[in-house]
Structures are given as C-alpha cells and as structure tokens.
Design an enzyme around this catalytic site. Structure first.
Site, short mmCIF file in Angstrom:
data_model
loop_
_atom_site.label_atom_id
_atom_site.label_comp_id
_atom_site.label_asym_id
_atom_site.label_seq_id
_atom_site.Cartn_x
_atom_site.Cartn_y
_atom_site.Cartn_z
N THR A 90 32.53 -52.41 140.44
CA THR A 90 32.05 -51.47 141.46
C THR A 90 33.20 -50.65 142.05
OG1 THR A 90 32.22 -53.15 143.20
CG2 THR A 90 30.08 -52.92 142.05
N ARG A 120 34.61 -45.89 148.90
CA ARG A 120 34.04 -45.41 147.64
C ARG A 120 33.66 -46.55 146.70
NH1 ARG A 120 38.63 -42.19 146.67
NH2 ARG A 120 38.38 -42.74 144.49
N ASN A 121 33.86 -47.79 147.10
CA ASN A 121 33.44 -48.91 146.27
C ASN A 121 31.92 -48.97 146.30
OD1 ASN A 121 32.77 -51.73 145.43
ND2 ASN A 121 35.00 -51.86 145.30
N ALA A 122 31.31 -49.14 145.16
CA ALA A 122 29.84 -49.11 145.04
C ALA A 122 29.19 -50.45 145.34
CB ALA A 122 29.45 -48.64 143.64
#
Length: 168
Positions: free
Chosen positions: A145, A38-40
C-alpha cells in the site's frame, strides 16, 4: 540508527494477521501504522470494512480489531535509513515474537503481507522458528500500500486486498 516498531494491535479472537515489514519514517514520527498521507492502507481498510479513513487513529485500529484483523510488522527492530523496504539492513533485523503471538491468538486463519519484503522476512526469518501448527498457516502476499509502489492503481490494490474478506 536502530529503529523500533510498534506493538501488535489485535484482539484475542483475531482471524487474520496483516504484516508489514517495519514502519516507515512518517509512521515512526507519528507513532501510527501507515501514517504517510499517500499510503493506501487506511483507505483500503476503510473501503473493506465500511468506515471513514479520516476517523481518529485509535478508532481505525478498533475497527480493524472488531472485524477480526490483527495488525503488526515482521521486524521488531532494524536499521533502515528512510522508509524504503530496500533500505532495511537485513543483518540488523530483530523479528517480533511470533511464537508468543500465535500462542495468544489461536483463531488466526491466515497471515497476509503488505508487500514483498514483509513476506520475504516472514518466510526466511519467522517460519523456521515456529511450531508446526503456526508454520503451516495459509499466507497471502498482497500488493504494498506504500506510495513508493506505484506499479498498480489504487483500484487494483483494493481488488487484491478484498481477498481478506474471503478469509474472514
């Protein structure tokens, strides 16, 4: 437990250095920068530099390097239970060798931070150790992020991160 980060990913002609604080638990387990699903970070980089965020990790690093991006963390080692930057035990932080990095990467135009903790660690622990030329590089704090930083949307994060393109 004292955790150790990753080596820098950079070509000698890199123009922008992106710094995180220290890899999170999932990244350490996977031995990959920004491995949490889920890190952008990778979707943002993929959007900026027009590649698929799903390509092999080494290819993603290569896409950053081919676009003048160096990727690293401020901390070389530290104690941090879990993944939150707020859990970093500041007395335990051993910073990376930035003097050597800037000596070997003389085309760096700016240092960009993936979140507040990376910026704080750099300003307090790195800048005082640098020669004047490296200490005065422009810096840009960008929104984290991390999935833990949900104060702004992906679109807003992407809009802020696009500022890197103006540096290149």
């Amino acid at each position: 437990m004292l955790e150790e980060g990753f080596p820098c990913s950079a070509d000698p002609d890199a123009k922008v250095l992106i710094l995180g604080s220290m890899p999170g638990r999932k990244s350490l387990d996977e031995q990959q920068y920004y491995a949490h699903p889920r890190n952008a970070f990778w979707p943002i980089m993929a959007s900026l530099f027009e590649f698929s965020a799903d390509i092999d990790y080494e290819k993603r690093l290569g896409m950053l390097r081919s676009n003048g991006i160096a990727l690293w963390d401020v901390a070389h080692r530290c104690v941090r239970p879990g993944s939150l930057d707020s859990a970093i035990r500041l007395p335990s932080v051993i910073i990376n060798d930035f003097e050597a990095f800037f000596h070997d990467h003389r085309k760096i135009r700016a240092v960009c931070f993936n979140g507040q903790k990376a910026a704080e660690l750099y300003q307090h622990r790195v800048v005082p150790t640098l020669p004047a030329g490296s200490a005065h590089l422009p810096v840009l704090r960008l929104p984290s992020t991390s999935p833990a930083y949900a104060a702004i949307s992906f679109g807003d994060k992407l809009a802020e991160w696009q500022k890197i393109l103006n540096i290149l």
